[in-house]
Design a protein around this motif. Structure first.
Motif, short mmCIF file in Angstrom:
data_model
loop_
_atom_site.label_atom_id
_atom_site.label_comp_id
_atom_site.label_asym_id
_atom_site.label_seq_id
_atom_site.Cartn_x
_atom_site.Cartn_y
_atom_site.Cartn_z
N CYS A 183 5.90 41.17 23.27
CA CYS A 183 6.27 39.77 23.03
C CYS A 183 5.51 38.87 23.99
CB CYS A 183 7.77 39.58 23.23
SG CYS A 183 8.76 40.40 22.00
N TRP A 192 8.97 34.64 26.04
CA TRP A 192 9.95 34.94 24.99
C TRP A 192 11.35 35.04 25.60
CZ3 TRP A 192 8.80 34.69 20.00
CH2 TRP A 192 9.73 35.16 19.07
N PHE A 211 10.31 28.01 18.28
CA PHE A 211 9.49 28.61 19.31
C PHE A 211 8.35 27.66 19.65
CE2 PHE A 211 5.99 31.38 20.75
CZ PHE A 211 6.61 31.87 21.89
#
Lengths: 170, 372
Positions: free
Chosen positions: A129, A133, A148
């Motif tokens: 990731c 994250w 995001f």
């Protein structure tokens, strides 16, 4: 060596440190003994588990995480699965990266996706990731991000019998 | 003589770079033309297959396994199917087992053809790439005939295969084996024993056998270091114990054991061994069912299984935890490329920058599988 022979050997060597053995050939340990037993299975000539095949984990629910180590031997061609339970509040485990260098990346993956904390790991940061994250995707209570880095997703999660799927609102 | 101090330069290679074979990024600290230290960054292709799989029924996961190693999708299907069959205790029909072995070994040939072709490209030999893709096309034609797809097949299913192999195809595959053998020799003349190629690859990126094992390398990378380990022989799955084949290992013929050339030659020789298996399997291909009836019903397995198979790039493991529902509780993929590429940071220091390209190429990674 057969899986049950390996279990017997570990039980006779470590006694109460082995919490549970199963028919499928798994061994459940207390995390305090993991390092000691890992070194033993690597060095012991009848076992010589020289390859750490993979490290994985599973969120068992109820605040328990299970870390699973799969070892194999290139000389004896046998396998061993070791499981260690930890609590979500305290997901600390000793690193094996100084015993098997491959553990470095596998532990980073287990940290990234499930949130195990490997103590004394040389470089414990996210690997798959993105670095910023939030959360550990493979935990069962993980919530899908609605946004995001400024990109919004207008999606809801609905569950039906076949499979839960993401359905667009409206 | 006074030692001159050189300032190290930080070079970024990738994620978009032709010789990283996908979106792979290496940060290189270079001392002139020499690599002082590297740091690999992965995850650019991460889509959390394992999380997706938790929301998919066992059959729906199948097409996703294709997208792991898209150059050897048959073998990914194979690995997943074998793991679930072990969980459900499904017996695969004889004909299906043979078809599986035939397509899996043809896939290995196709995958290695890409590996050696692009490897030639990495070190500056452009022609062999065209030759390998010509021959790979013939394999893809077979796959197209058998399942209609050229890259992501979804052909090997739980309990057997999706469609029966056309009857006249067996003869065509035998013809292909006869066609392919001289082509491998041709490739050897063109590339393998080419002086320039040997100078670019011999003694470069040497991985000693103990180191390869410690870093969890598998497949041609491990065998290139002289370790004779192949799951098709060591823990036989499917019907591999019925076939006669050798396991080629690196012997250091042009340099040290475990150099780039050794990893390359293992792939070349494995192609010949795969053709041997295909030839035997085609000869004894029985008639009968191509999928088990039990696998056609909704699958609700219970239990836990870890099964590893030998993919083109190494040992592919599927760890499945099933709790009796139609979706797995947890599914983990142990991808061979992930373990193979983690050795890069350890072996690259001290090499020239151009040799780093040769090392990455010899590890033969597929990022779809590294990042999952």
């Amino acid at each position: 060596m057969e899986a049950n022979k390996i279990q017997e050997m570990l039980q006779s060597q470590f006694g109460a440190a082995i919490q549970e053995v199963t028919q499928e050939g798994w061994v459940k340990l207390d995390r305090g003994h993991l390092l000691e037993i890992a070194q033993f299975v690597k060095k012991q000539n009848d076992l010589s588990m020289d390859m750490l095949h993979c490290i994985t984990g599973v969120d068992l629910g109820g605040g328990t995480l299970e870390c699973i180590y799969i070892f194999t031997s290139t000389t004896h061609k046998h396998w061993l699965t070791v499981k260690v339970d930890v609590k979500v509040e305290d997901p600390k485990l000793p690193t094996l990266s100084h015993i098997w260098p491959t553990a470095n990346w596998h532990e980073r993956e287990a940290f990234d996706l499930l949130g195990f904390m490997f103590t004394d790991h040389p470089n414990l940061k996210r690997i798959l990731c993105h670095e910023d994250w939030v959360g550990y995707p493979l935990r069962k209570d993980y919530e899908f991000p609605k946004e995001f880095e400024g990109i919004k997703r207008d999606l809801v999660l609905e569950e039906d019998d076949v499979m839960p799927r993401t359905v667009k609102k409206g | 003589m006074e030692q001159k101090k050189v300032e190290e330069m930080l070079i970024n290679m990738g994620p978009q770079h032709p010789s990283t074979h996908g979106v792979f990024r290496v940060l290189i600290e270079s001392d002139g033309e020499t690599v002082a230290r590297t740091e690999s960054h992965i995850g650019y292709l991460h889509r959390c297959f394992e999380k997706i799989a938790e929301n998919m029924t066992y059959l729906q996961i199948h097409p996703y396994t294709d997208r792991l190693d898209y150059l050897a999708a048959m073998l990914m299907n194979f690995g997943y199917a074998v793991a679930i069959e072990k969980l459900l205790d499904i017996q695969v029909p004889e004909r299906a087992s043979y078809i599986r072995v035939i397509v899996a070994e043809l896939q290995r040939v196709a995958s290695h053809l890409v590996a050696v072709g692009t490897y030639g490209l990495d070190v500056g030999a452009i022609t062999p790439f065209l030759y390998t893709f010509r021959d790979r096309e013939k394999v893809l034609k077979f796959f197209e005939r058998v399942c209609g797809q050229r890259l992501n097949y979804n052909y090997i299913r739980i309990g057997g295969v999706a469609y029966d192999m056309p009857q006249e195809m067996a003869a065509d595959i035998s013809d292909f084996v006869v066609y392919m053998r001289p082509k491998i020799k041709e490739l050897n003349d063109l590339l393998t024993y080419n002086g320039i190629f040997i100078r670019r690859t011999a003694n470069i990126g040497v991985i000693p056998p103990e180191m390869a094992v410690q870093y969890g390398c598998s497949g041609p990378v491990l065998r290139g270091s002289g370790v004779k380990r192949d799951l098709r022989r060591d823990t036989p799955y499917s019907i591999y114990n019925r076939f006669d084949f050798d396991i080629p290992v690196g012997k250091g013929e042009v340099g040290h054991v475990g150099d780039c050339w050794d990893r390359y030659i293992v792939r070349m020789r494995e192609m010949e061994e795969s053709l041997k298996i295909v030839e035997q399997a085609v000869k004894s291909l029985p008639a009968g069912d191509y999928i088990d009836a039990k696998a056609k019903k909704p699958l609700r397995p219970k239990g836990e299984v870890y099964h590893a198979v030998e993919s083109a790039r190494g040992e592919l493991g599927f760890h499945v935890i099933a709790n009796g529902k139609n979706v797995p509780y947890r599914l983990k993929v142990r991808s061979p490329s992930f373990s193979n590429i983690c050795i890069l940071d350890a072996i690259s220091p001290g090499h020239l920058l151009a040799d780093l390209v040769a090392i990455i190429g010899s590890l033969d990674i597929v990022m779809g599988e590294v990042d999952r």
